[in-house]
Structure formats: structure tokens, C-alpha cells
Motif scaffolding. Structure first.
Motif, PDB file in Angstrom:
ATOM      1  N   SER A  28      -8.956  13.002   8.530  1.00 28.53           N
ATOM      2  CA  SER A  28      -9.831  13.406   7.544  1.00 28.53           C
ATOM      3  C   SER A  28      -9.998  14.900   7.107  1.00 28.53           C
ATOM      4  CB  SER A  28     -11.463  13.021   8.179  1.00 28.53           C
ATOM      5  OG  SER A  28     -11.645  13.751   9.241  1.00 28.53           O
ATOM      6  N   ASP A  29      -9.538  15.704   7.891  1.00 30.92           N
ATOM      7  CA  ASP A  29      -9.417  17.176   7.706  1.00 30.92           C
ATOM      8  C   ASP A  29      -8.056  17.538   7.168  1.00 30.92           C
ATOM      9  OD1 ASP A  29      -7.902  16.716  10.280  1.00 30.92           O
ATOM     10  OD2 ASP A  29      -8.497  18.836  11.006  1.00 30.92           O
ATOM     11  N   LEU A  30      -7.265  16.735   6.775  1.00 30.95           N
ATOM     12  CA  LEU A  30      -5.970  17.328   6.217  1.00 30.95           C
ATOM     13  C   LEU A  30      -6.189  16.850   4.656  1.00 30.95           C
ATOM     14  CD1 LEU A  30      -3.534  15.016   8.749  1.00 30.95           C
ATOM     15  CD2 LEU A  30      -4.086  17.534   8.380  1.00 30.95           C
ATOM     16  N   PRO A  31      -5.090  17.723   3.956  1.00 32.28           N
ATOM     17  CA  PRO A  31      -4.950  17.535   2.593  1.00 32.28           C
ATOM     18  C   PRO A  31      -4.504  15.909   2.339  1.00 32.28           C
ATOM     19  CG  PRO A  31      -3.653  19.533   3.285  1.00 32.28           C
ATOM     20  CD  PRO A  31      -4.189  18.747   4.633  1.00 32.28           C
ATOM     21  N   LYS A  32      -5.025  15.433   0.995  1.00 34.00           N
ATOM     22  CA  LYS A  32      -4.760  13.993   0.718  1.00 34.00           C
ATOM     23  C   LYS A  32      -3.339  13.691   0.905  1.00 34.00           C
ATOM     24  CE  LYS A  32      -5.681  10.833  -2.971  1.00 34.00           C
ATOM     25  NZ  LYS A  32      -4.815   9.720  -2.192  1.00 34.00           N
ATOM     26  N   ALA A  33      -2.359  14.455   0.431  1.00 34.25           N
ATOM     27  CA  ALA A  33      -1.261  13.969   0.502  1.00 34.25           C
ATOM     28  C   ALA A  33      -0.643  13.887   1.992  1.00 34.25           C
ATOM     29  CB  ALA A  33      -0.119  14.958  -0.256  1.00 34.25           C
ATOM     30  N   LYS A  34      -0.869  14.894   2.623  1.00 36.34           N
ATOM     31  CA  LYS A  34      -0.487  14.917   4.267  1.00 36.34           C
ATOM     32  C   LYS A  34      -1.255  13.579   4.969  1.00 36.34           C
ATOM     33  CE  LYS A  34       1.011  16.657   8.018  1.00 36.34           C
ATOM     34  NZ  LYS A  34       2.429  16.981   8.266  1.00 36.34           N
ATOM     35  N   ALA A  35      -2.558  13.461   4.407  1.00 31.05           N
ATOM     36  CA  ALA A  35      -3.327  12.367   5.305  1.00 31.05           C
ATOM     37  C   ALA A  35      -2.478  10.984   4.771  1.00 31.05           C
ATOM     38  CB  ALA A  35      -4.657  12.256   4.834  1.00 31.05           C
ATOM     39  N   ASP A  36      -2.459  10.709   3.605  1.00 34.18           N
ATOM     40  CA  ASP A  36      -1.720   9.359   3.033  1.00 34.18           C
ATOM     41  C   ASP A  36      -0.414   9.257   3.685  1.00 34.18           C
ATOM     42  OD1 ASP A  36      -3.984   9.234   1.437  1.00 34.18           O
ATOM     43  OD2 ASP A  36      -2.868   9.651  -0.319  1.00 34.18           O
ATOM     44  N   LYS A  37       0.440  10.305   3.788  1.00 25.32           N
ATOM     45  CA  LYS A  37       1.753   9.963   4.706  1.00 25.32           C
ATOM     46  C   LYS A  37       1.594   9.720   5.977  1.00 25.32           C
ATOM     47  CE  LYS A  37       5.769  12.865   6.022  1.00 25.32           C
ATOM     48  NZ  LYS A  37       6.256  14.288   6.162  1.00 25.32           N
ATOM     49  N   LEU A  38       0.693  10.095   6.600  1.00 24.75           N
ATOM     50  CA  LEU A  38       0.406   9.640   8.300  1.00 24.75           C
ATOM     51  C   LEU A  38      -0.073   8.390   8.245  1.00 24.75           C
ATOM     52  CD1 LEU A  38      -0.721  13.231   9.678  1.00 24.75           C
ATOM     53  CD2 LEU A  38       1.659  11.896   9.779  1.00 24.75           C
ATOM     54  N   ARG A  39      -1.310   8.164   7.297  1.00 30.15           N
ATOM     55  CA  ARG A  39      -1.762   6.769   7.050  1.00 30.15           C
ATOM     56  C   ARG A  39      -0.673   5.596   7.016  1.00 30.15           C
ATOM     57  NH1 ARG A  39      -5.689   9.228   3.846  1.00 30.15           N
ATOM     58  NH2 ARG A  39      -7.402   9.547   4.980  1.00 30.15           N
ATOM     59  N   ASN A  40       0.310   6.053   6.057  1.00 28.72           N
ATOM     60  CA  ASN A  40       1.234   5.018   5.674  1.00 28.72           C
ATOM     61  C   ASN A  40       2.282   5.029   7.078  1.00 28.72           C
ATOM     62  OD1 ASN A  40       0.416   4.748   3.166  1.00 28.72           O
ATOM     63  ND2 ASN A  40       1.680   6.068   2.054  1.00 28.72           N
ATOM     64  N   ARG A  41       2.336   6.039   7.512  1.00 29.05           N
ATOM     65  CA  ARG A  41       3.444   5.852   8.743  1.00 29.05           C
ATOM     66  C   ARG A  41       2.498   5.085   9.931  1.00 29.05           C
ATOM     67  NH1 ARG A  41       4.410  11.186  12.437  1.00 29.05           N
ATOM     68  NH2 ARG A  41       5.174  11.837  10.389  1.00 29.05           N
ATOM     69  N   VAL A  42       1.453   5.037  10.010  1.00 32.27           N
ATOM     70  CA  VAL A  42       0.712   4.227  10.978  1.00 32.27           C
ATOM     71  C   VAL A  42       0.636   2.865  10.854  1.00 32.27           C
ATOM     72  CG1 VAL A  42      -1.606   3.890  12.234  1.00 32.27           C
ATOM     73  CG2 VAL A  42      -0.584   6.189  11.989  1.00 32.27           C
ATOM     74  N   MET A  43       0.326   2.772   9.384  1.00 33.32           N
ATOM     75  CA  MET A  43       0.443   1.383   8.715  1.00 33.32           C
ATOM     76  C   MET A  43       1.727   0.632   9.005  1.00 33.32           C
ATOM     77  SD  MET A  43      -2.824   0.662   8.231  1.00 33.32           S
ATOM     78  CE  MET A  43      -2.537  -0.703   7.495  1.00 33.32           C
ATOM     79  N   ALA A  44       2.744   1.324   8.583  1.00 35.09           N
ATOM     80  CA  ALA A  44       4.021   0.757   8.857  1.00 35.09           C
ATOM     81  C   ALA A  44       4.266   0.363  10.152  1.00 35.09           C
ATOM     82  CB  ALA A  44       5.141   1.645   8.341  1.00 35.09           C
ATOM     83  N   LEU A  45       4.141   1.259  11.178  1.00 31.35           N
ATOM     84  CA  LEU A  45       4.218   0.968  12.695  1.00 31.35           C
ATOM     85  C   LEU A  45       3.400  -0.251  13.105  1.00 31.35           C
ATOM     86  CD1 LEU A  45       5.144   1.677  15.494  1.00 31.35           C
ATOM     87  CD2 LEU A  45       2.987   3.216  15.378  1.00 31.35           C
ATOM     88  N   GLN A  46       2.103  -0.296  12.705  1.00 30.84           N
ATOM     89  CA  GLN A  46       1.249  -1.500  12.866  1.00 30.84           C
ATOM     90  C   GLN A  46       2.015  -2.886  12.389  1.00 30.84           C
ATOM     91  OE1 GLN A  46      -0.383  -3.639  10.425  1.00 30.84           O
ATOM     92  NE2 GLN A  46      -2.383  -3.247  10.524  1.00 30.84           N
ATOM     93  N   GLY A  47       2.673  -2.838  11.184  1.00 31.39           N
ATOM     94  CA  GLY A  47       3.379  -3.860  10.580  1.00 31.39           C
ATOM     95  C   GLY A  47       4.477  -4.325  11.462  1.00 31.39           C
ATOM     96  N   GLU A  48       5.224  -3.461  11.592  1.00 29.32           N
ATOM     97  CA  GLU A  48       6.393  -3.595  12.824  1.00 29.32           C
ATOM     98  C   GLU A  48       5.855  -4.300  14.200  1.00 29.32           C
ATOM     99  OE1 GLU A  48       9.476  -0.743  14.901  1.00 29.32           O
ATOM    100  OE2 GLU A  48       8.641   0.019  13.061  1.00 29.32           O
ATOM    101  N   LEU A  49       5.110  -3.615  14.693  1.00 25.79           N
ATOM    102  CA  LEU A  49       4.672  -3.927  15.869  1.00 25.79           C
ATOM    103  C   LEU A  49       3.791  -5.473  16.142  1.00 25.79           C
ATOM    104  CD1 LEU A  49       2.882  -0.875  17.088  1.00 25.79           C
ATOM    105  CD2 LEU A  49       4.818  -1.465  17.937  1.00 25.79           C
TER     106      LEU A  49
END
Length: 161
Positions: free
Chosen positions: A51-72
Motif C-alpha cells: 500500500s505504501d509503494l508507487p503503483k507500478a512497483k506495487a503492481d509488479k510485486l502483486r503480480n509476482r505473488v499471484m504468479a507464485l500462488q498459481g504455481e503453488l
């Protein structure tokens, strides 16, 4: 605010994201009272670490977590939801017990997890039959996460305990 690395932010989001995936199957918004609120709590819990990150950085990290979740969770798509839920809950419980994670009382994730655990306790007969599978898969989940660089040293802490 304390500095958080990208990895730490992802580690804070992973439990909520995993639980959100299971809750999306278990809960019936509009059908049962409180279900929509739990899903909203999980949405906020998934976003909070970014929540405290710039939108682009936050979106990048959210996408990383969502990809990991899908993989797991990919290999569990055809499994009963109770098995996947137990896997996530047992993994979370173990991570809380060994100090890997700390749950903030009253937080969005705490409220959502409490509701989901209460909901699943309505089905003790199913839980009893799936518990061993959930335990085995929780161990595999922890190993997969550590192999990908998350929650490092957890296996060593468990051996020392």
C-alpha cells in the motif's frame, strides 16, 4: 515505517493470497451472511504489504505473488477444496507456531482467517478425513516456498525446535 524488502513484502502477502484463493471457493457471497465481508478483508490483506509503494512497483510485486500462488496451487486444482484449505491453514499455523509469521490481532487477515477456520469447523467429518493429506501437503508447500527463496531458514528452525 520500517524498511521492507520486496521479498519481505511478498512474504507478508502470500498467506492472504493463498487463503483468498481457497475462500473464493468455500464462501458464497450474497448467499451466506458475512461471506462478502471476509472476501473484502482478504482483498485488503493481500494489498496491505504494497500500500505504501508507487503503483507500478506495487503492481509488479502483486503480480509476482499471484504468479507464485498459481504455481503453488496448480497441482491441487482437481483436489477437494477441504484438502487445499487444510494445507494452507496447517502451513499458516506451523509458520505462526515457529515464529516465521506473526498475525496481528484484529487485522484484516486475522479476521478473515478466524472466520474461515470457524466455517470449516462446521465440517469436522470432512476435516478428519482430509487432515493427514493436508498435513503432508502443508510440508510440501513450506518446502516449495523455501526453495523459491521465501521464509528462508524455516526448516532449520523446525529442526532446532
Amino acid at each position: 515505517m520500517t524498511y521492507l524488502s520486496d521479498r519481505h513484502r511478498c512474504e507478508f502477502a502470500i498467506p492472504a493470497v493463498l487463503m483468498q484463493r481457497v475462500a473464493g471457493v468455500i464462501l458464497e457471497p450474497g448467499q451466506k451472511e458475512g461471506h462478502a465481508e471476509v472476501l473484502e478483508c482478504l482483498d485488503r490483506a493481500c494489498d496491505e504489504p504494497f500500500s505504501d509503494l508507487p503503483k507500478a512497483k506495487a503492481d509488479k510485486l502483486r503480480n509476482r505473488v499471484m504468479a507464485l500462488q498459481g504455481e503453488l496451487l496448480r497441482e491441487y486444482e482437481d483436489r477437494p477444496v477441504i484438502t487445499v484449505f487444510l494445507m494452507v491453514v496447517i502451513w499458516l499455523r506451523d509458520a505462526l507456531d515457529d515464529g516465521t509469521l506473526t498475525l496481528i490481532e484484529g487485522s484484516d487477515f486475522d479476521q478473515a482467517a478466524t472466520c474461515l477456520i470457524d466455517r470449516i469447523s462446521e465440517y469436522d467429518d470432512l476435516v478428519d478425513g482430509a487432515y493427514n493429506s493436508g498435513r503432508k501437503n502443508a510440508t510440501k508447500l513450506a518446502q516449495k516456498l523455501e526453495m523459491r527463496g521465501y521464509y528462508q531458514g524455516r526448516a532449520a528452525r523446525k529442526v532446532a525446535a
